[in-house]
Write a protein that holds these residues in place. Structure first.
Motif, PDB file in Angstrom:
ATOM      1  N   VAL A   1     -19.105  54.050  56.597  1.00 59.82           N
ATOM      2  CA  VAL A   1     -19.184  53.522  55.083  1.00 59.82           C
ATOM      3  C   VAL A   1     -19.622  51.550  54.924  1.00 59.82           C
ATOM      4  O   VAL A   1     -19.236  51.361  56.270  1.00 59.82           O
ATOM      5  CB  VAL A   1     -18.166  53.951  54.609  1.00 59.82           C
ATOM      6  CG1 VAL A   1     -17.950  53.049  53.166  1.00 59.82           C
ATOM      7  CG2 VAL A   1     -17.782  54.635  54.616  1.00 59.82           C
TER       8      VAL A   1
ATOM      9  N   MET B   1     -18.537  48.902  49.405  1.00 60.81           N
ATOM     10  CA  MET B   1     -17.706  49.813  48.936  1.00 60.81           C
ATOM     11  C   MET B   1     -18.297  50.251  47.400  1.00 60.81           C
ATOM     12  O   MET B   1     -18.822  49.246  47.281  1.00 60.81           O
ATOM     13  CB  MET B   1     -16.284  49.562  48.372  1.00 60.81           C
ATOM     14  CG  MET B   1     -15.117  49.372  49.980  1.00 60.81           C
ATOM     15  SD  MET B   1     -14.698  51.565  50.114  1.00 60.81           S
ATOM     16  CE  MET B   1     -13.415  51.288  48.869  1.00 60.81           C
TER      17      MET B   1
ATOM     18  N   ARG C   1     -17.595  49.932  43.525  1.00 62.36           N
ATOM     19  CA  ARG C   1     -17.043  49.744  42.698  1.00 62.36           C
ATOM     20  C   ARG C   1     -16.777  49.818  41.809  1.00 62.36           C
ATOM     21  O   ARG C   1     -18.196  49.303  40.677  1.00 62.36           O
ATOM     22  CB  ARG C   1     -16.134  47.933  42.420  1.00 62.36           C
ATOM     23  CG  ARG C   1     -15.301  47.323  41.817  1.00 62.36           C
ATOM     24  CD  ARG C   1     -14.676  45.853  42.269  1.00 62.36           C
ATOM     25  NE  ARG C   1     -13.873  45.759  42.967  1.00 62.36           N
ATOM     26  CZ  ARG C   1     -13.836  44.403  43.754  1.00 62.36           C
ATOM     27  NH1 ARG C   1     -13.840  43.424  42.924  1.00 62.36           N
ATOM     28  NH2 ARG C   1     -13.454  44.976  44.434  1.00 62.36           N
ATOM     29  N   SER C   2     -15.787  50.365  40.430  1.00 61.47           N
ATOM     30  CA  SER C   2     -16.272  50.391  38.737  1.00 61.47           C
ATOM     31  C   SER C   2     -15.223  49.669  38.259  1.00 61.47           C
ATOM     32  O   SER C   2     -13.354  49.859  38.048  1.00 61.47           O
ATOM     33  CB  SER C   2     -15.611  51.835  38.595  1.00 61.47           C
ATOM     34  OG  SER C   2     -15.784  52.456  37.367  1.00 61.47           O
TER      35      SER C   2
ATOM     36  N   GLY D   1     -11.919  51.441  39.572  1.00 60.76           N
ATOM     37  CA  GLY D   1     -10.851  52.140  41.219  1.00 60.76           C
ATOM     38  C   GLY D   1     -12.413  51.427  41.875  1.00 60.76           C
ATOM     39  O   GLY D   1     -13.248  51.138  41.745  1.00 60.76           O
ATOM     40  N   GLU D   2     -12.089  52.245  42.976  1.00 56.92           N
ATOM     41  CA  GLU D   2     -12.804  51.733  44.375  1.00 56.92           C
ATOM     42  C   GLU D   2     -13.616  53.275  45.326  1.00 56.92           C
ATOM     43  O   GLU D   2     -12.042  53.774  45.816  1.00 56.92           O
ATOM     44  CB  GLU D   2     -12.779  50.313  45.432  1.00 56.92           C
ATOM     45  CG  GLU D   2     -12.426  49.459  44.247  1.00 56.92           C
ATOM     46  CD  GLU D   2     -11.967  47.759  45.658  1.00 56.92           C
ATOM     47  OE1 GLU D   2     -12.692  47.163  45.380  1.00 56.92           O
ATOM     48  OE2 GLU D   2     -11.500  48.393  46.273  1.00 56.92           O
ATOM     49  N   TRP D   3     -14.431  53.335  45.347  1.00 57.50           N
ATOM     50  CA  TRP D   3     -14.656  54.710  46.876  1.00 57.50           C
ATOM     51  C   TRP D   3     -15.868  54.173  47.579  1.00 57.50           C
ATOM     52  O   TRP D   3     -16.690  53.378  47.114  1.00 57.50           O
ATOM     53  CB  TRP D   3     -15.274  55.230  45.732  1.00 57.50           C
ATOM     54  CG  TRP D   3     -14.552  56.022  44.980  1.00 57.50           C
ATOM     55  CD1 TRP D   3     -13.765  57.197  45.071  1.00 57.50           C
ATOM     56  CD2 TRP D   3     -14.075  55.282  43.343  1.00 57.50           C
ATOM     57  NE1 TRP D   3     -13.032  57.344  43.908  1.00 57.50           N
ATOM     58  CE2 TRP D   3     -13.370  56.115  42.865  1.00 57.50           C
ATOM     59  CE3 TRP D   3     -15.191  54.596  42.744  1.00 57.50           C
ATOM     60  CZ2 TRP D   3     -12.609  55.586  41.239  1.00 57.50           C
ATOM     61  CZ3 TRP D   3     -14.640  54.093  41.203  1.00 57.50           C
ATOM     62  CH2 TRP D   3     -13.926  54.639  40.669  1.00 57.50           C
ATOM     63  N   PRO D   4     -15.556  54.858  48.663  1.00 56.72           N
ATOM     64  CA  PRO D   4     -16.992  54.125  49.805  1.00 56.72           C
ATOM     65  C   PRO D   4     -18.564  55.098  48.974  1.00 56.72           C
ATOM     66  O   PRO D   4     -18.246  55.905  48.711  1.00 56.72           O
ATOM     67  CB  PRO D   4     -15.845  55.268  50.833  1.00 56.72           C
ATOM     68  CG  PRO D   4     -15.348  56.216  50.662  1.00 56.72           C
ATOM     69  CD  PRO D   4     -15.019  55.673  49.101  1.00 56.72           C
ATOM     70  N   ASP D   5     -19.241  53.657  49.958  1.00 56.89           N
ATOM     71  CA  ASP D   5     -20.344  54.655  49.100  1.00 56.89           C
ATOM     72  C   ASP D   5     -20.881  54.642  51.203  1.00 56.89           C
ATOM     73  O   ASP D   5     -21.413  54.656  52.018  1.00 56.89           O
ATOM     74  CB  ASP D   5     -21.225  52.753  49.402  1.00 56.89           C
ATOM     75  CG  ASP D   5     -22.541  53.020  49.132  1.00 56.89           C
ATOM     76  OD1 ASP D   5     -23.103  54.709  48.902  1.00 56.89           O
ATOM     77  OD2 ASP D   5     -24.014  52.269  48.746  1.00 56.89           O
ATOM     78  N   THR D   6     -21.126  56.180  50.858  1.00 58.85           N
ATOM     79  CA  THR D   6     -21.613  57.036  51.716  1.00 58.85           C
ATOM     80  C   THR D   6     -23.141  57.718  50.997  1.00 58.85           C
ATOM     81  O   THR D   6     -23.594  58.627  52.155  1.00 58.85           O
ATOM     82  CB  THR D   6     -20.741  58.847  51.517  1.00 58.85           C
ATOM     83  OG1 THR D   6     -21.132  59.174  50.261  1.00 58.85           O
ATOM     84  CG2 THR D   6     -19.438  58.513  51.701  1.00 58.85           C
TER      85      THR D   6
END
Length: 66
Positions: free
Chosen positions: A3, A6, A8-9, A20-25
């Motif tokens: 990763v 990240m 971010r929304s 929320g935050e999610w990994p950018d895969t």
């Protein structure tokens, strides 16, 4: 999976509020997610409405607890 960043929304009404935050895969992560969704579609389609309702209710409760 590596990763690099990240995603971010934020709230459209208040951009300083992070939802929320999610990994950018990247593309590979998207491909894996689509494949998993396709693999699960048959079982979801075959499940009764009551079973799908219970599954969604369970998922909602888990999100509330997170």
């Amino acid at each position: 999976m590596t990763v690099a960043s990240m995603i971010r929304s934020t709230s459209p009404q208040r951009p300083s509020d992070v939802v929320g935050e999610w990994p950018d895969t990247g593309g590979a992560g998207i491909d894996r997610a689509v494949e998993r969704g396709r693999d699960a579609a048959g079982a979801w389609r075959a499940a009764s409405a009551a079973d799908r309702s219970r599954a969604l209710d369970h998922a909602a409760r888990q999100l509330d607890e997170a």
